[in-house]
Design an enzyme around this catalytic site. Structure first.
Site, PDB file in Angstrom:
ATOM      1  N   SER A  50      26.847 -11.917 -26.733  1.00 18.33           N
ATOM      2  CA  SER A  50      26.510 -11.632 -25.341  1.00 18.33           C
ATOM      3  C   SER A  50      27.774 -11.266 -24.559  1.00 18.33           C
ATOM      4  O   SER A  50      28.504 -10.359 -24.963  1.00 18.33           O
ATOM      5  CB  SER A  50      25.782 -12.835 -24.741  1.00 18.33           C
ATOM      6  OG  SER A  50      25.206 -12.535 -23.498  1.00 18.33           O
ATOM      7  N   ARG A  99      19.115 -20.716 -13.302  1.00 17.26           N
ATOM      8  CA  ARG A  99      19.034 -21.050 -14.721  1.00 17.26           C
ATOM      9  C   ARG A  99      17.628 -20.849 -15.269  1.00 17.26           C
ATOM     10  O   ARG A  99      17.449 -20.395 -16.407  1.00 17.26           O
ATOM     11  CB  ARG A  99      19.477 -22.501 -14.939  1.00 17.26           C
ATOM     12  CG  ARG A  99      19.611 -22.889 -16.403  1.00 17.26           C
ATOM     13  CD  ARG A  99      20.608 -21.988 -17.113  1.00 17.26           C
ATOM     14  NE  ARG A  99      20.962 -22.496 -18.431  1.00 17.26           N
ATOM     15  CZ  ARG A  99      21.761 -21.875 -19.274  1.00 17.26           C
ATOM     16  NH1 ARG A  99      22.300 -20.711 -18.920  1.00 17.26           N
ATOM     17  NH2 ARG A  99      22.043 -22.390 -20.454  1.00 17.26           N
ATOM     18  N   ASP A 110      15.503  -9.210 -29.063  1.00 19.94           N
ATOM     19  CA  ASP A 110      16.395  -9.349 -27.910  1.00 19.94           C
ATOM     20  C   ASP A 110      16.124  -8.198 -26.947  1.00 19.94           C
ATOM     21  O   ASP A 110      16.606  -7.089 -27.125  1.00 19.94           O
ATOM     22  CB  ASP A 110      17.852  -9.335 -28.378  1.00 19.94           C
ATOM     23  CG  ASP A 110      18.839  -9.564 -27.241  1.00 19.94           C
ATOM     24  OD1 ASP A 110      18.406  -9.644 -26.067  1.00 19.94           O
ATOM     25  OD2 ASP A 110      20.048  -9.662 -27.515  1.00 19.94           O
ATOM     26  N   HIS A 163      17.201 -13.116 -26.962  1.00 19.05           N
ATOM     27  CA  HIS A 163      18.653 -13.018 -26.829  1.00 19.05           C
ATOM     28  C   HIS A 163      19.350 -14.255 -27.380  1.00 19.05           C
ATOM     29  O   HIS A 163      20.460 -14.170 -27.919  1.00 19.05           O
ATOM     30  CB  HIS A 163      19.015 -12.809 -25.364  1.00 19.05           C
ATOM     31  CG  HIS A 163      20.472 -12.570 -25.124  1.00 19.05           C
ATOM     32  ND1 HIS A 163      21.174 -11.553 -25.744  1.00 19.05           N
ATOM     33  CD2 HIS A 163      21.380 -13.226 -24.342  1.00 19.05           C
ATOM     34  CE1 HIS A 163      22.450 -11.590 -25.351  1.00 19.05           C
ATOM     35  NE2 HIS A 163      22.591 -12.590 -24.517  1.00 19.05           N
ATOM     36  N   ASP A 164      18.719 -15.404 -27.267  1.00 21.12           N
ATOM     37  CA  ASP A 164      19.321 -16.651 -27.751  1.00 21.12           C
ATOM     38  C   ASP A 164      19.473 -16.687 -29.266  1.00 21.12           C
ATOM     39  O   ASP A 164      20.064 -17.631 -29.799  1.00 21.12           O
ATOM     40  CB  ASP A 164      18.477 -17.850 -27.304  1.00 21.12           C
ATOM     41  CG  ASP A 164      18.928 -18.399 -25.958  1.00 21.12           C
ATOM     42  OD1 ASP A 164      19.919 -17.881 -25.404  1.00 21.12           O
ATOM     43  OD2 ASP A 164      18.277 -19.335 -25.453  1.00 21.12           O
TER      44      ASP A 164
END
Length: 384
Positions: free
Chosen positions: A159, A229, A324, A357-358
């Site tokens: 990232s 968040r 992602d 994405h994680d």
């Protein structure tokens, strides 16, 4: 505190943060000058005699210097990439000297908005300058100088960390031999900038933000941080991953017909938001998301990424993940094509994953095998 971690059972064991102090001011891209300042970092493994086996790990938006291992006072505080870094792991600390740094502007020990400004003897707050990826790389290069490392075997990250790895090959082409750019992009899309702006607005509109000088008021913009968040978590996961993990399950089994937490996903997001607001600084979040927005190596070359990468000397590994949608595989392929245009050696892997994405943080057999195989080759280039 200084010291070397102890490696055992596939883990680096107990680790100790270290502090590097810099008296010489750092000239920033925004035309401000910051100094003196400090960087907090951790190291794992041993630096060889030739000092050519060092790997720099660059962290993402909410990451820290604590990449692997655990702290003596809290064995549960395991590093954010502990599954990747350690003896016998893809980033093998029996072969490499690994460095993790808390970026300048951070809130985990490195000089940042919550640090005391020596000129005012009060927290920097809103007066802390905006930073860029280039600024972070320059600060990391100074740390490398301090450690006597003139050339990194590799610089890697996922990232925002991957963007830093890419910038290293531009800012210091002769000081990095390999770059591992994972789940990254050559610049943010308009949609991604939009997500960051919504998160920033959540923070700056919190009544406890006080224009960024909330430290003086003895409060934190907790509500804004929570919302930022929560939004981030939604974008870091794929729809499939969220459905698999939470589905449409109701905590009580039946609807309450209220605005209270009823679905498991609501509970999860609120928990993650609360936990984040207790450990992260609001001004740091603002600065780091703006650094993400600013990153665009092609801007100075009329938007031509191939021209921007014309001077790189490193070899590359790029990794993307099929689910992602925040930094899609297409964005990684843009970098690959620009490198190929310049005849730069590059390997590319697109990993099947439903984690969104994680995925770059998750253990995945294909993903880890690619990184391991690439770093095996890097290790063979290093001297004993």
């Amino acid at each position: 505190m200084t010291g070397q971690p102890r490696e055992s059972d596939g883990h680096v064991g107990t680790v100790f943060p270290q502090v590097a102090h810099f008296a010489e001011p750092l000239h920033l891209a925004c035309a401000s000058v910051l100094g003196p300042y400090q960087l907090v970092y951790e190291t794992y493994g041993k630096l060889n005699v030739r000092k050519d086996n060092a790997i720099l790990i660059c962290h993402a938006l909410s990451g820290t210097h604590h990449v692997a291992g655990h702290y003596a006072e809290d064995p549960r505080a395991v590093g954010w990439w502990d599954n990747m870094v350690g003896p016998g792991k893809p980033v093998d600390t029996q072969r490499f000297f690994v460095i993790g740094v808390n970026n300048l502007g951070g809130c985990h020990g490195s000089t940042g908005p919550s640090s005391i400004d020596p000129a005012t003897e009060a927290p920097y707050g809103a007066s802390f300058p905006f930073l860029t990826v280039e600024d972070w790389v320059h600060a990391q290069a100074r740390l490398a100088d301090l450690l006597g490392i003139t050339s990194f075997a590799a610089v890697m990250g996922g990232s925002l960390g991957g963007m830093q790895a890419l910038q290293w090959t531009l800012s210091y082409p002769g000081r990095v031999r390999h770059a591992l750019v994972i789940a990254a992009a050559p610049s943010l899309s308009a949609q991604n900038i939009g997500f960051n702006e919504v998160a920033r607005q959540a923070i700056t509109s919190d009544p406890h933000f006080h224009g960024g000088d909330f430290y003086r008021a003895g409060v934190i913009p907790e509500r804004g941080l929570r919302l930022a968040r929560m939004l981030g978590h939604i974008t870091y996961l794929s729809d499939d991953a969220m459905m698999a993990k939470f589905g449409r399950e109701l905590l009580g089994g039946t609807p309450h017909y209220s605005l209270e937490v009823e679905f498991e996903i609501e509970s999860y997001l609120r928990y993650q938001g609360k936990k984040f607001s207790e450990r992260f600084d609001a001004n740091t979040y603002l600065i780091m998301t703006k650094a993400l927005d600013y990153f665009d190596p092609a801007r100075a070359h009329g938007g031509n990424l191939s021209l921007a990468l014309a001077g790189v000397q490193a070899h590359f590994l790029l990794v993307s993940f099929t689910s992602d949608w925040r930094f899609s595989p297409a964005r990684s392929r843009e970098i690959v094509q620009a490198l190929l245009d310049n005849r730069v050696p590059v390997s590319y892997a697109e990993i099947a994953s439903n984690q969104g994405h994680d995925a770059f943080l998750m253990e995945n057999g294909d993903y880890f095998a690619v990184v391991r195989a690439y770093l095996e080759r890097v290790a063979r280039e290093c001297h004993a």
